[in-house]
Write an enzyme that holds these catalytic residues in place. Structure first.
Site, PDB file in Angstrom:
ATOM      1  N   GLU A 276       1.943  -5.219   1.379  1.00 40.49           N
ATOM      2  CA  GLU A 276       1.543  -5.774   2.463  1.00 40.49           C
ATOM      3  C   GLU A 276       0.022  -5.815   1.623  1.00 40.49           C
ATOM      4  O   GLU A 276      -0.268  -4.575   1.525  1.00 40.49           O
ATOM      5  CB  GLU A 276       1.544  -5.276   3.577  1.00 40.49           C
ATOM      6  CG  GLU A 276       0.734  -5.024   4.878  1.00 40.49           C
ATOM      7  CD  GLU A 276       1.510  -4.537   5.861  1.00 40.49           C
ATOM      8  OE1 GLU A 276       0.716  -4.596   7.195  1.00 40.49           O
ATOM      9  OE2 GLU A 276       1.724  -3.229   5.500  1.00 40.49           O
ATOM     10  N   LYS A 338       2.405 -12.788  10.592  1.00 43.80           N
ATOM     11  CA  LYS A 338       2.491 -10.982  11.218  1.00 43.80           C
ATOM     12  C   LYS A 338       3.001 -11.524  12.842  1.00 43.80           C
ATOM     13  O   LYS A 338       1.764 -11.421  13.160  1.00 43.80           O
ATOM     14  CB  LYS A 338       2.139 -10.212  10.786  1.00 43.80           C
ATOM     15  CG  LYS A 338       3.413  -8.455  11.323  1.00 43.80           C
ATOM     16  CD  LYS A 338       2.148  -7.075  11.766  1.00 43.80           C
ATOM     17  CE  LYS A 338       3.412  -5.707  11.616  1.00 43.80           C
ATOM     18  NZ  LYS A 338       1.976  -4.902  11.697  1.00 43.80           N
ATOM     19  N   CYS A 388       6.115  -5.005   7.218  1.00 46.25           N
ATOM     20  CA  CYS A 388       5.933  -3.270   7.399  1.00 46.25           C
ATOM     21  C   CYS A 388       6.656  -3.497   8.848  1.00 46.25           C
ATOM     22  O   CYS A 388       7.864  -2.903   8.923  1.00 46.25           O
ATOM     23  CB  CYS A 388       4.566  -3.431   7.876  1.00 46.25           C
ATOM     24  SG  CYS A 388       4.142  -2.170   8.302  1.00 46.25           S
TER      25      CYS A 388
END
Length: 523
Positions: A276, A338, A388
């Protein structure tokens, strides 16, 4: 375990806190998840009222949560540079928030026992599951370390997650806890035979988990239907969080990942995954650095999947936490933005009210959520990416699997957590997504723990905390759907409906409607 005084209640509460916390990933004391709810039920049922049970549940739940969430203090104090006082307060407030769900569970247990007697406690596993489902969805959801994750480290016990997900495992562990509690109560009353009978449901739950796990591992996929392996590499840069966003280190960071990518090519891999925000700049917007990244990726001679923030001036000037897929020439083939953001980490909820707060991640503006799933394609197979914290939400992963994803990629930056229990917890939760959907996962972490995970949740290879290097391994793309992939949250919803029916609706007896605390009223 009944009303024996403050000392006995304190010891019972301490027993629950230790059994609950030490059974979770990062502590990993085996066997405790099967019995940890027994002392919790003893506290709840022995209370003089549902309100008292709720208070006991909140205190016990908060105390049991602190060992699971103490890392929040480190994240805010050290990485956020706000000091230990605000960090400690935040860790306590999060633990207290989670404790509120324990409070509801304790009050519900007391009410079940009050309405139906001891037999009512057999409904408690449904209540516990329903409360965890609520925690997973309310206020954007905080499903960190649900009870079912406690068996993530057991190669046998975790396999049943492909039936009803982590909620199904939580249900069975809660059933075991109820069984142990009732058996212990009977044993304390010297009813040995009755105690043995009450243990049967708990033993049955354990036997089911063991037998299902062993049968599944004893029946591998038919070799004729198996896809060829893909040799993958993870580039773990080990970039210190304090240096990651320093503009003077951007070029050096790219050189680190370029060197790791070239090293991976020398190992004969087919694709390399960076973590990330491995590129610490707005890819596609900052032209010079973007072109340099593409040149470095092309010099590696292999496709790259990497994380980077993205700025979209044409879409209203929004910021995204994104994952990009480049081919071996450095050409962008796909992008995923995301969708489930971290409150206070990537955006400030209720921004007009909390205008004085800043998010922990770099940059002044809040990140925006992506609009939907996006599948990359590699070697003829779709690949589903997540970022994540999204690995905690099976519904997001399920969308990719239902869309045809044959393997999973999760990029993360766990350097925020430092050397705490959190990186181990985060990895354990990601492993459960692999079991639920029988898909392998390539998990790239900036400072560890990077891992290549098979479809049974086993870690085939890993690279520990605060190390720099490449992790090379093979994954096998998978097909087909598990029961959980097909049914989704049906089990959790069913438990929620059963809970409402058991706790809210009045019962109708042979002489009319029975209302708690009153005599039956004639029809």
């Amino acid at each position: 375990m009944n009303r024996r005084g403050p000392a006995a209640r304190f010891l019972t509460g301490a027993l629950f806190v230790l059994a609950y916390a030490l059974g979770t990933p990062g502590y990993d004391v085996p066997g405790l998840p099967l019995v940890c709810l027994a002392p919790f039920l003893a506290l709840a049922v022995s209370a003089g009222s549902a309100r008292q049970a709720a208070w006991r549940g909140w205190i016990a739940g908060t105390a049991g949560s602190i060992p699971l969430y103490y890392w929040i203090a480190y994240t805010i104090a050290v990485q956020g540079k706000l000091g230990w006082a605000p960090g400690s307060l935040a860790a306590f407030l999060v633990s207290a928030y989670v404790g509120a769900y324990f409070s509801v569970s304790a009050a519900a247990a007391h009410r079940l026992e009050g309405r139906f007697g001891e037999a009512g406690l057999w409904l408690f596993p449904a209540v516990w599951t329903a409360v965890e489902v609520a925690r997973s969805h309310l206020f954007s959801g905080f499903p960190w370390m649900l009870l079912g994750y406690s068996v993530a480290g057991s190669a046998t016990l975790r396999q049943a997650a492909d039936l009803a997900g982590v909620p199904g495992l939580s249900f069975l562990l809660a059933l075991s806890g109820v069984s142990v509690y009732i058996a212990g109560k009977r044993l304390s009353d010297r009813f040995t035979a009755k105690a043995a009978i009450r243990l049967i449901p708990g033993v049955a739950a354990l036997l089911f988990l063991v037998l299902y796990g062993r049968v599944h591992s004893a029946n591998p996929e038919d070799p004729a239907t198996r896809a060829p392996e893909v040799k993958v590499a993870i580039a773990q840069g080990g970039i210190d969080q304090s240096e990651k966003w320093d503009p003077g280190n951007q070029s050096a960071t790219l050189e680190i990942y370029g060197g790791l990518t070239r090293e991976a090519r020398g190992a004969g891999v087919q694709i390399v995954v960076w973590p990330e925000t491995a590129a610490p700049f707005f890819y596609g917007w900052e032209a010079v650095l973007s072109r340099r990244l593409e040149a470095i990726a092309a010099s590696g001679g292999v496709p790259v999947i990497f994380g980077a923030p993205r700025y979209d001036p044409a879409g209203g000037g929004k910021f995204y936490n994104s994952v990009f897929h480049l081919d071996a020439r450095g050409v962008v083939l796909g992008r995923y933005d995301k969708r489930h953001l971290v409150p206070f980490g990537e955006y400030i909820p209720l921004r007009p009210v909390l205008f004085f707060l800043n998010k922990l991640t770099a940059g002044e503006g809040d990140f925006s959520s992506g609009t939907g799933p996006a599948l990359f394609r590699f070697g003829g197979h779709p690949v589903a990416a997540s970022v994540c914290y999204e690995a905690l939400f099976p519904a997001l992963i399920r969308e990719g699997v239902l869309g045809g994803a044959a393997w999973l990629v999760n990029v993360t930056n766990d350097a925020w957590f430092g050397d705490t229990v959190a990186p181990h917890q985060h990895l354990a939760m990601a492993r459960m997504r692999c079991v639920e959907f029988r898909r392998p996962m390539v998990r790239a972490a900036n400072a560890g723990i990077s891992a290549i995970i098979d479809g049974n949740g086993g870690v085939a290879a890993s690279l520990g905390l605060f190390r720099r290097g490449i992790l090379v391994g093979a994954i096998r793309p998978a097909a087909g759907g598990t029961v959980y992939a097909k049914t989704g949250e049906i089990f959790g919803i069913s438990c929620s409906i059963l809970t409402v029916l058991a706790l809210i609706f009045p019962l109708r007896g042979s002489h009319g409607i029975r209302i708690d605390g009153r005599e039956n009223i004639g029809a």
